[in-house]
Motif scaffolding. Structure first.
Motif, PDB file in Angstrom:
ATOM      1  N   TRP A 241       2.458 -25.695  60.985  1.00 29.09           N
ATOM      2  CA  TRP A 241       2.814 -24.921  59.794  1.00 29.09           C
ATOM      3  C   TRP A 241       2.045 -23.605  59.733  1.00 29.09           C
ATOM      4  N   LYS A 242       0.804 -23.603  60.193  1.00 31.24           N
ATOM      5  CA  LYS A 242       0.020 -22.365  60.189  1.00 31.24           C
ATOM      6  C   LYS A 242       0.639 -21.332  61.119  1.00 31.24           C
ATOM      7  N   GLU A 243       1.085 -21.768  62.283  1.00 34.88           N
ATOM      8  CA  GLU A 243       1.682 -20.840  63.241  1.00 34.88           C
ATOM      9  C   GLU A 243       3.050 -20.354  62.753  1.00 34.88           C
ATOM     10  N   ILE A 244       3.800 -21.229  62.115  1.00 35.55           N
ATOM     11  CA  ILE A 244       5.099 -20.840  61.555  1.00 35.55           C
ATOM     12  C   ILE A 244       4.899 -19.827  60.431  1.00 35.55           C
ATOM     13  N   ASP A 245       3.937 -20.088  59.588  1.00 37.84           N
ATOM     14  CA  ASP A 245       3.638 -19.180  58.472  1.00 37.84           C
ATOM     15  C   ASP A 245       3.185 -17.820  58.997  1.00 37.84           C
ATOM     16  N   ALA A 246       2.288 -17.833  59.980  1.00 36.79           N
ATOM     17  CA  ALA A 246       1.762 -16.582  60.534  1.00 36.79           C
ATOM     18  C   ALA A 246       2.842 -15.751  61.203  1.00 36.79           C
ATOM     19  N   ALA A 247       3.870 -16.422  61.711  1.00 35.35           N
ATOM     20  CA  ALA A 247       4.978 -15.717  62.371  1.00 35.35           C
ATOM     21  C   ALA A 247       6.024 -15.231  61.374  1.00 35.35           C
ATOM     22  N   GLY A 248       5.768 -15.457  60.081  1.00 36.43           N
ATOM     23  CA  GLY A 248       6.668 -14.958  59.042  1.00 36.43           C
ATOM     24  C   GLY A 248       7.909 -15.793  58.823  1.00 36.43           C
ATOM     25  N   CYS A 249       7.826 -17.092  59.140  1.00 37.92           N
ATOM     26  CA  CYS A 249       9.024 -17.945  59.069  1.00 37.92           C
ATOM     27  C   CYS A 249       9.067 -18.855  57.849  1.00 37.92           C
ATOM     28  N   ARG A 250       8.089 -18.786  56.970  1.00 41.04           N
ATOM     29  CA  ARG A 250       8.144 -19.599  55.750  1.00 41.04           C
ATOM     30  C   ARG A 250       9.362 -19.172  54.927  1.00 41.04           C
ATOM     31  N   GLY A 251      10.205 -20.119  54.578  1.00 37.93           N
ATOM     32  CA  GLY A 251      11.397 -19.822  53.780  1.00 37.93           C
ATOM     33  C   GLY A 251      12.560 -19.243  54.566  1.00 37.93           C
ATOM     34  N   MET A 252      12.403 -19.050  55.875  1.00 39.69           N
ATOM     35  CA  MET A 252      13.491 -18.493  56.681  1.00 39.69           C
ATOM     36  C   MET A 252      14.736 -19.364  56.594  1.00 39.69           C
ATOM     37  N   MET A 253      15.919 -18.732  56.575  1.00 39.10           N
ATOM     38  CA  MET A 253      17.171 -19.468  56.462  1.00 39.10           C
ATOM     39  C   MET A 253      18.174 -19.070  57.537  1.00 39.10           C
ATOM     40  N   VAL A 254      18.951 -20.030  57.970  1.00 35.76           N
ATOM     41  CA  VAL A 254      20.153 -19.814  58.770  1.00 35.76           C
ATOM     42  C   VAL A 254      21.250 -20.616  58.079  1.00 35.76           C
ATOM     43  N   GLY A 255      22.221 -19.938  57.526  1.00 36.85           N
ATOM     44  CA  GLY A 255      23.203 -20.649  56.720  1.00 36.85           C
ATOM     45  C   GLY A 255      22.505 -21.332  55.562  1.00 36.85           C
ATOM     46  N   ALA A 256      22.747 -22.629  55.404  1.00 39.15           N
ATOM     47  CA  ALA A 256      22.092 -23.390  54.342  1.00 39.15           C
ATOM     48  C   ALA A 256      20.892 -24.178  54.849  1.00 39.15           C
ATOM     49  N   ALA A 257      20.438 -23.873  56.062  1.00 36.15           N
ATOM     50  CA  ALA A 257      19.235 -24.488  56.613  1.00 36.15           C
ATOM     51  C   ALA A 257      18.038 -23.593  56.335  1.00 36.15           C
ATOM     52  N   GLN A 258      16.917 -24.200  55.957  1.00 33.07           N
ATOM     53  CA  GLN A 258      15.750 -23.412  55.566  1.00 33.07           C
ATOM     54  C   GLN A 258      14.455 -24.097  56.007  1.00 33.07           C
ATOM     55  N   MET A 259      13.479 -23.271  56.424  1.00 32.79           N
ATOM     56  CA  MET A 259      12.115 -23.755  56.591  1.00 32.79           C
ATOM     57  C   MET A 259      11.499 -23.761  55.190  1.00 32.79           C
ATOM     58  N   SER A 260      11.105 -24.904  54.733  1.00 31.18           N
ATOM     59  CA  SER A 260      10.700 -25.084  53.343  1.00 31.18           C
ATOM     60  C   SER A 260       9.632 -24.083  52.901  1.00 31.18           C
ATOM     61  N   PRO A 261       9.839 -23.426  51.754  1.00 33.13           N
ATOM     62  CA  PRO A 261       8.787 -22.559  51.202  1.00 33.13           C
ATOM     63  C   PRO A 261       7.549 -23.354  50.809  1.00 33.13           C
ATOM     64  N   MET A 262       7.723 -24.653  50.541  1.00 33.72           N
ATOM     65  CA  MET A 262       6.604 -25.495  50.115  1.00 33.72           C
ATOM     66  C   MET A 262       5.736 -25.911  51.298  1.00 33.72           C
ATOM     67  N   HIS A 263       6.382 -26.351  52.382  1.00 33.34           N
ATOM     68  CA  HIS A 263       5.685 -26.745  53.606  1.00 33.34           C
ATOM     69  C   HIS A 263       6.560 -26.264  54.752  1.00 33.34           C
ATOM     70  N   CYS A 264       6.140 -25.197  55.404  1.00 31.02           N
ATOM     71  CA  CYS A 264       7.046 -24.502  56.320  1.00 31.02           C
ATOM     72  C   CYS A 264       7.213 -25.178  57.679  1.00 31.02           C
ATOM     73  N   ASN A 265       6.634 -26.373  57.871  1.00 29.38           N
ATOM     74  CA  ASN A 265       6.988 -27.149  59.051  1.00 29.38           C
ATOM     75  C   ASN A 265       8.021 -28.221  58.699  1.00 29.38           C
ATOM     76  N   PHE A 266       8.555 -28.157  57.487  1.00 32.07           N
ATOM     77  CA  PHE A 266       9.633 -29.045  57.074  1.00 32.07           C
ATOM     78  C   PHE A 266      10.920 -28.228  57.016  1.00 32.07           C
ATOM     79  N   MET A 267      11.896 -28.646  57.799  1.00 30.86           N
ATOM     80  CA  MET A 267      13.201 -27.999  57.797  1.00 30.86           C
ATOM     81  C   MET A 267      14.092 -28.764  56.826  1.00 30.86           C
ATOM     82  N   ILE A 268      14.793 -28.047  55.944  1.00 35.45           N
ATOM     83  CA  ILE A 268      15.577 -28.722  54.922  1.00 35.45           C
ATOM     84  C   ILE A 268      17.028 -28.233  54.914  1.00 35.45           C
ATOM     85  N   ASN A 269      17.890 -29.125  54.505  1.00 37.79           N
ATOM     86  CA  ASN A 269      19.302 -28.818  54.272  1.00 37.79           C
ATOM     87  C   ASN A 269      19.426 -28.523  52.787  1.00 37.79           C
ATOM     88  N   THR A 270      19.595 -27.259  52.436  1.00 37.92           N
ATOM     89  CA  THR A 270      19.609 -26.883  51.025  1.00 37.92           C
ATOM     90  C   THR A 270      20.930 -27.208  50.335  1.00 37.92           C
TER      91      THR A 270
END
Length: 321
Positions: A241-270
């Motif tokens: 999660w630290k590396e994902i956050d540092a790379a600017g991917c917290r909350g990133m979305m593709v379609g309705a898929a998102q890296m969770s803003p709460m924990h960015c190593n959790f991928m969620i189907n919104t």
């Protein structure tokens, strides 16, 4: 799935005499926590270990076979899964028994949370971390699941399994070949149950540890979302999660898929994400992290099945978002 063998018509003898449930063209999105993916050509839910053994002895080795647990750590691709998907039911493989003061025998379909509760009731310590793992024991045995500084390998005495040819095996802890989020056990083994060992501990102490696990989950993880849990394994010396956050991917979305803003190593189907959306997002995150830090993240979520025509996801997509 139109180019696949019609297994039930072409191999009727394989499915005759089974006591479990056989379902052709079985929807898999319904049984995965991400709620995406195409159907299984055939799903078989064996009644018990003997039923599973009989089936495997009859199933030709060239027929693809996939074992699915509770679907918490699984991404099924939109094209579905060819061959047979075996899903172990709680009725046939979910039993839990205390067999000594410190040992528990549990079926592979037993939920990790139920295992933690049973150990608590028996006054057996060392199982509290399962209270925070959203999955079943079979998956935990296969991937050495862990949380809160503890791992499955610390509890395993022996694992019972059936191989692709229908032969039964019993593996010791050493024979499981455990490492971080990994088991070296042969990939064709289907785990049916295991003997696990803890240590005597006061009920209050176990309950306190379980409550701490639950509080941690509720405060830092998106547990009420459609998610597959941790998306990537932690690289040596750092956290995914630290590396994902540092790379600017917290909350990133593709379609309705998102890296969770709460924990960015959790991928969620919104909402109505496809498997293509989710896997594209994951590969894009891997590319961004590699570009940013030189770290090559490895998937923890298992991706299975075939891509829908025209929607194959390439590894390590470049800067495209």
């Amino acid at each position: 799935m139109s180019d696949q063998l019609n297994l039930m018509e072409n191999m009727p003898e394989v499915f005759q005499g089974l006591r479990g449930k056989v379902t052709p063209n079985a929807p898999l999105a319904n049984v995965t926590w991400l709620r995406v993916g195409g159907p299984a050509e055939v799903m078989f839910q064996p009644a018990d270990a003997d039923d599973l053994q009989d089936f495997l002895k009859k199933l030709p080795e060239e027929v693809p076979l996939l074992v699915v647990g509770v679907g918490s750590n699984l991404l099924v691709r939109d094209g579905g899964v060819p061959g047979v998907v075996v899903r172990l039911s709680a009725k046939g493989f979910g039993e839990i028994n205390q067999i000594s003061d410190t040992r528990i025998e549990a079926g592979a379909a037993c939920l990790d949370k139920r295992l933690a509760a049973a150990a608590h009731l028996a006054g057996i310590g060392g199982f509290h971390f399962y209270h925070g793992i959203p999955g079943g024991l079979g998956g935990a045995l296969r991937m050495n699941a862990g949380a809160n500084g503890a791992e499955t390998r610390e509890r395993v005495v022996e694992v019972h399994a059936i191989d692709r040819r229908g032969e039964k095996h019993v593996l010791s802890n050493d024979e499981m070949g455990y490492a971080y989020r990994h088991s070296g056990a042969p990939a064709d083994l289907i785990f049916t149950h295991a003997v696990l060992e803890g240590y005597p501990e006061a009920s209050d102490a176990i309950k306190t540890a379980m409550d701490e696990v639950q509080h941690h989950r509720e405060t830092v993880q998106p547990i009420r979302e459609k998610t597959g849990g941790s998306t990537f394994k932690n690289p040596p010396g750092t956290s995914a999660w630290k590396e994902i956050d540092a790379a600017g991917c917290r909350g990133m979305m593709v379609g309705a898929a998102q890296m969770s803003p709460m924990h960015c190593n959790f991928m969620i189907n919104t909402g109505n994400a496809t498997a293509y959306d989710l896997e594209t997002l994951g590969e894009t995150v891997r590319a961004r992290v590699l570009e940013h830090s030189g770290i090559r993240l490895e998937w923890e979520i298992k991706r299975v099945g075939t891509f829908r025509e025209g929607q194959m996801v390439q590894k390590f997509l470049g800067r495209m978002l």
